[in-house]
Write an enzyme that holds these catalytic residues in place. Structure first.
Site, PDB file in Angstrom:
ATOM      1  N   SER A 144      17.142  13.271  24.979  1.00  0.00           N
ATOM      2  CA  SER A 144      17.126  13.827  26.333  1.00  0.00           C
ATOM      3  C   SER A 144      15.971  14.805  26.468  1.00  0.00           C
ATOM      4  O   SER A 144      15.548  15.434  25.487  1.00  0.00           O
ATOM      5  CB  SER A 144      18.447  14.549  26.624  1.00  0.00           C
ATOM      6  OG  SER A 144      18.362  15.272  27.845  1.00  0.00           O
ATOM      7  N   TYR A 156      25.122  20.850  24.496  1.00  0.00           N
ATOM      8  CA  TYR A 156      24.567  19.500  24.662  1.00  0.00           C
ATOM      9  C   TYR A 156      23.106  19.477  24.224  1.00  0.00           C
ATOM     10  O   TYR A 156      22.674  18.562  23.494  1.00  0.00           O
ATOM     11  CB  TYR A 156      24.696  19.073  26.122  1.00  0.00           C
ATOM     12  CG  TYR A 156      24.067  17.743  26.443  1.00  0.00           C
ATOM     13  CD1 TYR A 156      24.688  16.550  26.081  1.00  0.00           C
ATOM     14  CD2 TYR A 156      22.843  17.675  27.122  1.00  0.00           C
ATOM     15  CE1 TYR A 156      24.111  15.327  26.378  1.00  0.00           C
ATOM     16  CE2 TYR A 156      22.268  16.452  27.422  1.00  0.00           C
ATOM     17  CZ  TYR A 156      22.899  15.282  27.045  1.00  0.00           C
ATOM     18  OH  TYR A 156      22.324  14.065  27.351  1.00  0.00           O
TER      19      TYR A 156
END
Length: 256
Positions: A144, A156
């Site tokens: 990501s 995350y």
């Protein structure tokens, strides 16, 4: 003949979004695809059906990740579906985000859950997959953009940073087997994780001003790059992180 005819692939988190698009693209290239999913039976059934309708081969693989014996259960089903064939391509795509896992609200329980799915599962799935993978195989990890721009969801972001490091070290370790390991890092992409993009034209417009190509991403934009890394054309590329983000934060689109 397509690029992956005769090959097999496991795509984790493949029932929706980027994972589904990857599964469908690899199947179009000729691979038999194991469509792993954690909970959404209807979506997985739809994905497998779409692959079959397009003339491809696929089978569903229902295994929740981040729970006891997840990897053992996964590989029992995978080996049954492969029916004696090796595993040529592994795509570690499955991930979860918890929007409460910020520096203010993170708890040990949230931390353990997100790391279990996003980091522990790819590590041990890969470890087991290597026993089935012939020399010259392909491993693609889906990371990501939060590894290089800031986000409140700190846990995350930490998991995706760990995945990037995992990929580089793994590429070095597996070079002797001619197995390539690369990472695809999507930018702002329209998926269930980014539901805030849907049905809000003003938000879409604002996001577009951050991207040089003038739009947010679609799952197919990422899937096409994964298919490249899985193909023979990527035979001399390993240990790389490729940002697939349309030029995110390079600047606003230049007006003529």
């Amino acid at each position: 003949m397509t690029a992956l005819t005769g090959k097999t692939a496991l795509v984790t988190g493949a029932s929706r979004g980027i994972g589904r698009s990857i599964a469908e693209r690899l199947a179009r290239e000729g691979a038999l695809v194991a469509v792993h999913y954690g909970s959404n039976h209807a979506a997985a059934k739809e994905t497998v059906a779409a692959i079959h309708e397009a003339g491809g081969e696929a089978f569903p693989l229902h295994v929740p990740l981040g729970v006891e014996n997840d990897v053992d259960t996964l590989f029992v089903g995978l080996e049954e579906g492969l029916n004696g064939r090796p595993l040529d391509i592994l795509v570690n795509n499955a991930a979860v985000i918890d929007y409460d896992a910020t520096i203010e609200k993170a708890t040990p329980e949230l931390y353990e859950r997100v790391f279990a799915v996003n980091v522990r599962a790819p590590l041990f799935i890969t470890q087991r997959a290597l026993a089935l993978m012939p020399d010259g195989g392909r491993i693609i990890n889906v990371s990501s953009g939060v590894t290089w721009f800031a986000t409140p969801e700190i846990v995350y972001a930490m998991t995706k940073g760990a995945l990037n490091v995992f990929s580089r070290s793994l590429a070095h370790s597996l070079g002797r087997r001619n197995i390539t390991v690369n990472t695809v890092s999507p930018g702002i992409t329209e998926t269930d994780m980014n539901e805030w993009l849907r049905g809000n034209p003003e938000t879409v417009r604002q996001v577009a001003t951050l991207i040089s190509l003038g739009r947010h991403g679609q799952p197919a934009d990422v899937a096409d790059v994964v298919a490249f890394f899985a193909s023979p054309d990527a035979r001399w590329i390993t240990g790389q992180v490729l940002d697939v983000n349309g030029g995110l934060l390079l600047g606003a689109p230049v007006q003529q």
